[in-house]
Design a protein around this motif. Structure first.
Motif, PDB file in Angstrom:
ATOM      1  N   UNK A 315       0.828  -1.203   0.000  1.00 40.97           N
ATOM      2  CA  UNK A 315       0.000   0.000   0.000  1.00 40.97           C
ATOM      3  C   UNK A 315       0.862   1.253   0.000  1.00 40.97           C
ATOM      4  N   UNK A 316       1.938   1.199   0.794  1.00 39.68           N
ATOM      5  CA  UNK A 316       2.858   2.338   0.843  1.00 39.68           C
ATOM      6  C   UNK A 316       3.435   2.602  -0.542  1.00 39.68           C
ATOM      7  N   UNK A 317       3.910   1.537  -1.196  1.00 39.18           N
ATOM      8  CA  UNK A 317       4.548   1.694  -2.511  1.00 39.18           C
ATOM      9  C   UNK A 317       3.573   2.228  -3.547  1.00 39.18           C
ATOM     10  N   UNK A 318       2.387   1.615  -3.610  1.00 37.01           N
ATOM     11  CA  UNK A 318       1.408   2.028  -4.625  1.00 37.01           C
ATOM     12  C   UNK A 318       1.072   3.508  -4.472  1.00 37.01           C
ATOM     13  N   UNK A 319       0.763   3.901  -3.237  1.00 37.46           N
ATOM     14  CA  UNK A 319       0.381   5.294  -3.016  1.00 37.46           C
ATOM     15  C   UNK A 319       1.565   6.217  -3.263  1.00 37.46           C
ATOM     16  N   UNK A 320       2.780   5.784  -2.887  1.00 38.86           N
ATOM     17  CA  UNK A 320       3.949   6.626  -3.102  1.00 38.86           C
ATOM     18  C   UNK A 320       4.187   6.842  -4.591  1.00 38.86           C
ATOM     19  N   UNK A 321       4.066   5.782  -5.381  1.00 39.64           N
ATOM     20  CA  UNK A 321       4.263   5.919  -6.834  1.00 39.64           C
ATOM     21  C   UNK A 321       3.199   6.851  -7.417  1.00 39.64           C
ATOM     22  N   UNK A 322       1.938   6.648  -6.971  1.00 37.71           N
ATOM     23  CA  UNK A 322       0.871   7.534  -7.448  1.00 37.71           C
ATOM     24  C   UNK A 322       1.191   8.974  -7.068  1.00 37.71           C
ATOM     25  N   UNK A 323       1.714   9.167  -5.844  1.00 43.25           N
ATOM     26  CA  UNK A 323       2.079  10.505  -5.389  1.00 43.25           C
ATOM     27  C   UNK A 323       3.156  11.114  -6.274  1.00 43.25           C
ATOM     28  N   UNK A 324       4.165  10.309  -6.619  1.00 45.51           N
ATOM     29  CA  UNK A 324       5.245  10.823  -7.474  1.00 45.51           C
ATOM     30  C   UNK A 324       4.677  11.266  -8.826  1.00 45.51           C
ATOM     31  N   UNK A 325       3.778  10.427  -9.360  1.00 42.75           N
ATOM     32  CA  UNK A 325       3.192  10.786 -10.663  1.00 42.75           C
ATOM     33  C   UNK A 325       2.430  12.107 -10.562  1.00 42.75           C
ATOM     34  N   UNK A 326       1.648  12.246  -9.501  1.00 41.35           N
ATOM     35  CA  UNK A 326       0.880  13.491  -9.331  1.00 41.35           C
ATOM     36  C   UNK A 326       1.843  14.674  -9.192  1.00 41.35           C
ATOM     37  N   UNK A 327       2.893  14.476  -8.418  1.00 41.58           N
ATOM     38  CA  UNK A 327       3.824  15.577  -8.187  1.00 41.58           C
ATOM     39  C   UNK A 327       4.508  15.991  -9.488  1.00 41.58           C
ATOM     40  N   UNK A 328       4.997  14.993 -10.227  1.00 41.03           N
ATOM     41  CA  UNK A 328       5.733  15.286 -11.462  1.00 41.03           C
ATOM     42  C   UNK A 328       4.831  15.858 -12.546  1.00 41.03           C
ATOM     43  N   UNK A 329       3.578  15.375 -12.618  1.00 41.79           N
ATOM     44  CA  UNK A 329       2.756  15.766 -13.757  1.00 41.79           C
ATOM     45  C   UNK A 329       1.902  16.995 -13.476  1.00 41.79           C
ATOM     46  N   UNK A 330       1.641  17.308 -12.210  1.00 39.86           N
ATOM     47  CA  UNK A 330       0.741  18.425 -11.931  1.00 39.86           C
ATOM     48  C   UNK A 330       1.385  19.452 -10.993  1.00 39.86           C
ATOM     49  N   UNK A 331       1.744  18.973  -9.807  1.00 41.92           N
ATOM     50  CA  UNK A 331       2.039  19.924  -8.742  1.00 41.92           C
ATOM     51  C   UNK A 331       3.291  20.766  -9.020  1.00 41.92           C
ATOM     52  N   UNK A 332       4.300  20.166  -9.632  1.00 45.21           N
ATOM     53  CA  UNK A 332       5.549  20.935  -9.781  1.00 45.21           C
ATOM     54  C   UNK A 332       5.375  22.135 -10.719  1.00 45.21           C
ATOM     55  N   UNK A 333       4.369  22.044 -11.610  1.00 40.78           N
ATOM     56  CA  UNK A 333       4.152  23.194 -12.491  1.00 40.78           C
ATOM     57  C   UNK A 333       3.403  24.321 -11.801  1.00 40.78           C
ATOM     58  N   UNK A 432      19.745  18.821  -3.565  1.00 38.35           N
ATOM     59  CA  UNK A 432      18.934  18.859  -4.795  1.00 38.35           C
ATOM     60  C   UNK A 432      17.466  19.003  -4.408  1.00 38.35           C
ATOM     61  N   UNK A 433      16.990  20.229  -4.474  1.00 39.15           N
ATOM     62  CA  UNK A 433      15.664  20.550  -3.956  1.00 39.15           C
ATOM     63  C   UNK A 433      14.561  19.755  -4.682  1.00 39.15           C
ATOM     64  N   UNK A 434      14.714  19.609  -5.995  1.00 36.93           N
ATOM     65  CA  UNK A 434      13.680  18.905  -6.746  1.00 36.93           C
ATOM     66  C   UNK A 434      13.549  17.471  -6.257  1.00 36.93           C
ATOM     67  N   UNK A 435      14.725  16.832  -6.051  1.00 38.68           N
ATOM     68  CA  UNK A 435      14.708  15.447  -5.596  1.00 38.68           C
ATOM     69  C   UNK A 435      14.055  15.361  -4.214  1.00 38.68           C
ATOM     70  N   UNK A 436      14.368  16.318  -3.358  1.00 38.85           N
ATOM     71  CA  UNK A 436      13.778  16.324  -2.021  1.00 38.85           C
ATOM     72  C   UNK A 436      12.265  16.497  -2.122  1.00 38.85           C
ATOM     73  N   UNK A 437      11.831  17.373  -3.035  1.00 38.55           N
ATOM     74  CA  UNK A 437      10.388  17.551  -3.241  1.00 38.55           C
ATOM     75  C   UNK A 437       9.724  16.218  -3.558  1.00 38.55           C
ATOM     76  N   UNK A 438      10.340  15.514  -4.521  1.00 36.51           N
ATOM     77  CA  UNK A 438       9.736  14.244  -4.941  1.00 36.51           C
ATOM     78  C   UNK A 438       9.681  13.277  -3.766  1.00 36.51           C
ATOM     79  N   UNK A 439      10.819  13.170  -3.051  1.00 36.41           N
ATOM     80  CA  UNK A 439      10.892  12.203  -1.961  1.00 36.41           C
ATOM     81  C   UNK A 439       9.873  12.539  -0.862  1.00 36.41           C
ATOM     82  N   UNK A 440       9.781  13.830  -0.537  1.00 38.88           N
ATOM     83  CA  UNK A 440       8.851  14.216   0.523  1.00 38.88           C
ATOM     84  C   UNK A 440       7.422  13.890   0.113  1.00 38.88           C
ATOM     85  N   UNK A 441       7.099  14.241  -1.119  1.00 40.76           N
ATOM     86  CA  UNK A 441       5.728  13.997  -1.564  1.00 40.76           C
ATOM     87  C   UNK A 441       5.444  12.502  -1.592  1.00 40.76           C
ATOM     88  N   UNK A 442       6.449  11.724  -2.023  1.00 42.17           N
ATOM     89  CA  UNK A 442       6.270  10.278  -2.046  1.00 42.17           C
ATOM     90  C   UNK A 442       6.057   9.754  -0.629  1.00 42.17           C
TER      91      UNK A 442
END
Lengths: 540, 436
Positions: A315-333, A432-442
């Motif tokens: 469950x952790x992995x699935x939600x984390x991957x979904x979170x990364x996708x949301x972060x990369x495709x929507x939130x970072x812009x 690397x702030x971007x990487x930290x963003x991704x990790x935190x969101x994940x």
């Protein structure tokens, strides 16, 4: 030509034989089932007649009495419509049911549900059957079984049972079982009408927290005279003891609700509190975690417990991957544009919901509760803690401790804190702030997934699961103080307890409203919540 | 002069005849349009999407048998997305743009109330398949689900007379159906001598999931020495955690039975029912009904959905009855014209799935048997009691002060949904309903 005809005839003959054989076999079997009259009587039309048949069966001492009573109780004792044969259904899912013979256990294969006549029972008969079984179980070898059956007899003893029970009490060795049996007999005596017996019974029963005892005493107290007076006194004493238990119960209810709130909010405390991203799809990440649990149980049929444990990392992995996708495709812009982020993630949440509806089903999914999570932990007869909620409470605390550990003791935690406090400076220090963003969101999303795994044991797993928790999550994070994980814990737990204390007085709806009003007023007074962040970082 | 008159009459007749024959010709190619107004997304999709499939299945079957009046049936499916105002918009779209001949749809009362003015304004036909709170009768709506006297009242009678219940918990979700039903039940119980302190009423929000306190309160309420039962109008999703909490806190059906009006096979398919065995539900149909008509219906439903585990439930049967009634009425009227069908359908009687017949009454409600079932460990119900004959739906409850004087009769010449038999006026109930 002649040969052809012969072949045809032979074929036809064998066809007939093939068709007739099962019929013949069945018919011989029917002849073999020698239905004992005790069993036949169970198929009576009226429930009253069935009740008499059950009594007769118990009195008959037939060797299969137990099997028939158990199967009747479970609704598994049925009849084949045409032959009237009594069968036991071993699998009653789907349209064809597997049956065995009720008299001699011969497997009879699958029979269409259309051809089976149910021997139905109602709650009254079920009660009668259970008491009957309990009496039979009083001779069971283990103390536990005997205790359970004695417990079941509380308030159910009648004239027929009183004497054998008294005899049984004489022979009983375990003090716990003796105690229960004495109480069961005392409850019976309350109805006896003999004033000496009644006052003796009230003495025996005073101080007991059992609801059946209370119900019986209430019955006596409603009357008049000396007996009623002493029953009222006994009840007052019981009530005193109950008060303490009730307070403990409410506290437990509150902590349990609080743990659910904390679990749902803790992921948000990371993404919203620490990163400042308003993620309206947080609820749907919870939902993904819950669906992962369902999926795991589908993959591992028959092992709900193992599947549940495996769903924690899954469950952790699935939600984390979904979170990364949301972060990369929507939130970072949309960095630094909270209103747009809110709207965009709200859109994402709707998309995720409909995706689940289309791909899985609009219907709720069944997540099985493993054996060790069902039922409750009995503290005393008036206080028992439901096990599923107890586990969730423990799980919430473990998850919280884990997150504190990550934020305080790991490099990732350090970097996260650095980036959120001063992004530009952290970057110039080589983080690397971007990487930290991704990790935190994940991380935040993954924790939401964990919440989903836990919630699958408490509530519905369906496309709307997330919606019901998103508002509560924001409420907890804001109340606790944005950016403070301890605040989230304290806020969640205290809101849970406040809610449960208010609920009996105000009702579920009003309690919720009062809590909301309370938070609004509190935020007016202290806009930064319970534990505001201190220092210059809090300004930015 | 006279001659002219005769010939003019002849001319008119022949013109009418031609006029009549022309549209028939044109219609023969045109399919009959059946509108389906059920949410396929949003909260209510869980319940309503199966009803859409039920309709599609029946339309398919009817077309395979050659359609209706020699014409094919064409389903028009729209998705009101569990959004109540959108129901009204979609209904308008069905009637104005798609020009459907009939609509089958809605689940919640609030969505029906939203559609009502549209159907009445545009003179459409709506078949509503769900049990509801009553206190309504529209000339354009046919209520194929149960009115309170076809579900709630017989259920309470059963508990009172057959189980001996003396203390009552009325628990419901906080919206119009449970509130009205509980008001009726409270009045009914008091009429039967139940004291105020023996009635506990509790409302919870939609989708409520934390039942700990309420269940523990019910437990306490039930330990007062009188047989206690819970009458549940808790809706949809919230039932799963409710029943789960009941099971965990060890409330046994033999001690405190819960009788539910909104829990059917569909809702149970989301729960492990082993701890719930013996809790009750009152409906007009159960999947476990032992008739050939029902087994055939289940078989075709399983075949249609392709899912061996697919379940059938009461609102599906209501759609089955509603569709067949409409079909019979269209055959009887020889046309799909709304006014002709409205007149023709009253008195139409079709077989239901439980081995009897359902007849359309003048108040646009139908006759139904009332069944009480106990939950089994396989998610089905075992029928423990049923009314000896069918019960006719009563639009206006006899137990509420404002509504007991009202009757509904859509036959000519009365043609009124809320006729006050004391004041002898039509429209007496409007103010009363509005104020509720």
């Amino acid at each position: 030509m002649n040969l052809l005809r012969t072949i045809k005839a032979t074929l036809l003959f064998w066809c007939c034989v093939a068709l007739a054989t099962p019929v013949l076999a069945q018919q011989t079997n029917i002849a073999e089932q020698d239905v004992p009259p005790e069993l036949a009587a169970l198929a009576a039309d009226s429930y009253a007649d069935k009740g008499k048949a059950i009594q007769a069966l118990i009195a008959s001492d037939h060797p299969r009495t137990r099997t028939w009573l158990t199967t009747l109780l479970d609704g598994k004792l049925q009849r084949i419509k045409e032959s009237g044969r009594f069968v036991i259904v071993t699998d009653n899912r789907g349209r064809d049911w597997t049956v065995i013979d009720a008299v001699d256990d011969t497997p009879l294969g699958e029979v269409s549900r259309r051809n089976i006549d149910r021997i139905t029972i109602n709650n009254a008969l079920r009660n009668q059957l259970r008491s009957a079984m309990a009496v039979l179980d009083l001779d069971a070898p283990t103390v536990q079984e005997r205790l359970a059956s004695a417990d079941r007899l509380l308030g159910k003893v009648d004239v027929n049972l009183a004497e054998p029970l008294a005899a049984r009490l004489e022979a009983e060795e375990s003090p716990a079982v003796r105690d229960k049996l004495t109480q069961a007999l005392a409850i019976y005596q309350l109805q006896s009408g003999d004033s000496a017996a009644i006052s003796e019974a009230i003495d025996t029963l005073s101080g007991s927290l059992n609801p059946a005892v209370r119900a019986a005493l209430n019955g006596v107290a409603a009357g008049e005279g000396e007996a009623a007076e002493s029953a009222r006194q006994a009840l007052a004493g019981i009530e005193q003891k109950l008060k303490l238990n009730r307070a403990a119960e409410t506290l437990y209810f509150g902590l349990s609700l609080g743990s659910v709130l904390v679990l749902a909010a803790i992921g948000l405390a990371i993404t919203f509190g620490v990163m400042g991203v308003i993620n309206m799809a947080h609820g749907e990440l919870i939902m993904l975690g819950a669906y992962t649990t369902w999926m795991m149980q589908q993959l591992l049929p028959g092992q709900p417990g193992l599947a549940l444990i495996l769903s924690i990392p899954a469950g952790f992995l699935v939600a984390a991957v979904a979170g990364i996708i949301i972060e990369r495709s929507v939130i970072r812009f949309l960095k630094g544009r909270p209103l747009e982020t809110l709207l965009a993630t709200f859109g994402v949440s709707l998309i995720l919901q409909q995706l689940v509806r289309t791909l899985v089903s609009p219907l709720n999914r069944t997540v099985v509760t493993p054996e060790w999570m069902s039922g409750s932990l009995v503290i005393n007869e008036a206080l028992s803690l439901t096990l599923n909620r107890l586990y969730v409470l423990g799980f919430a605390l473990v998850v919280f401790a884990g997150i504190m550990l990550v934020m305080r003791k790991t490099r990732l935690g350090l970097e996260v804190r650095a980036v959120t406090q001063n992004r530009a400076m952290a970057r110039s220090m080589g983080i690397r702030a971007t990487r930290v963003d991704i990790m935190t969101f994940a991380l935040g999303s993954g924790v939401a997934g964990l919440a989903g795994v836990a919630l699958s044991q408490l509530t519905n797993v369906g496309p709307n699961l997330g919606q019901s928790y998103i508002i509560d999550s924001f409420m907890v994070v804001v109340f606790g103080g944005v950016g403070n994980l301890w605040g989230t814990l304290v806020a969640g737990m205290s809101l849970g307890v406040i809610n449960q204390v208010l609920e009996p007085w105000a009702g579920a709806i009003l309690a919720k409203i009062i809590v909301l009003v309370f938070i609004i007023l509190f935020i007016q007074k202290r806009p930064r919540g319970l534990f505001p962040q201190k220092g210059r970082a809090a300004e930015g | 002069m006279k001659k002219w008159q005769v010939s003019s009459r002849w001319l008119t007749t022949s013109l009418v005849a031609m006029g009549m024959s022309f549209p028939v010709f044109a219609q023969e190619d045109d399919p009959i349009k059946v509108g389906i107004l059920h949410s396929l997304s949003g909260t209510m999709a869980i319940s309503e999407s199966t009803l859409k499939d039920t309709m599609l299945m029946q339309i398919e079957q009817q077309n395979a048998q050659g359609g209706l009046l020699g014409r094919q049936l064409e389903p028009v499916v729209v998705d009101p997305a569990s959004d109540w105002p959108l129901f009204a918009e979609k209904a308008r779209q069905l009637l104005e743009q798609d020009k459907v001949d009939v609509i089958f749809g809605n689940w919640t009362s609030v969505s029906r109330k939203s559609v009502l003015p549209v159907v009445e304004e545009l003179n459409g036909l709506l078949f509503y398949p769900v049990q509801y709170e009553g206190e309504e009768s529209s000339g354009n709506v046919f209520y194929t689900g149960a009115a309170p006297n076809q579900q709630a009242i017989p259920a309470v009678d059963y508990l009172m007379n057959n189980v001996g219940v003396e203390r009552w918990v009325l628990a419901g979700t906080d919206y119009v159906y449970p509130r009205t039903t509980n008001k009726i039940l409270e009045a009914y119980l008091k009429d039967h001598g139940v004291a105020q302190e023996d009635i506990m009423i509790n409302y919870t929000p939609f989708g409520h999931s934390d039942w700990q306190n309420i269940v523990s309160e019910i437990k306490r309420f039930g330990s007062a020495g009188k047989k206690t039962a819970v009458v549940s109008t808790i809706n949809g999703d919230a039932n799963v955690p409710f029943y789960r909490e009941l099971g965990n806190q060890g409330i046994d059906a033999a001690d405190i039975p819960v009788i539910a009006f909104s829990v059917g096979e569909q809702e149970l398919s989301g729960i492990d029912t082993a701890p719930l065995v013996g809790h009750l539900a009152a409906w007009n149909y159960f999947m476990s009904v032992d008739t050939d008509a029902n087994y055939d219906f289940i078989d075709s439903w399983i075949e249609y959905t392709g899912d061996e585990e697919a379940v059938t439930n009461d609102p599906m049967e209501a759609h089955y009855i509603g569709f067949n009634m409409w079909k019979e009425a269209v055959k009887k009227a020889g046309t799909t014209d709304v006014d002709a069908v409205k007149d023709a359908i009253i008195g139409v009687s079709v077989p239901n799935l439980s081995g009897g017949y359902a007849a359309m009454m003048p108040n646009h409600h139908i006759t139904k048997p009332v069944l009480i079932g106990e939950i089994q460990d396989n998610g089905q119900f075992s029928i423990v009691w049923q009314t000896p004959s069918t019960v006719a739906g009563d639009a206006w409850s006899d137990y509420l002060p404002g509504s007991r004087d009202l009757i509904s009769d859509w036959r000519k010449p009365l043609e009124c949904g809320n006729y006050n038999v004391i004041e002898k006026t039509c429209g007496g109930g409007e103010a009363q309903t509005a104020s509720q």
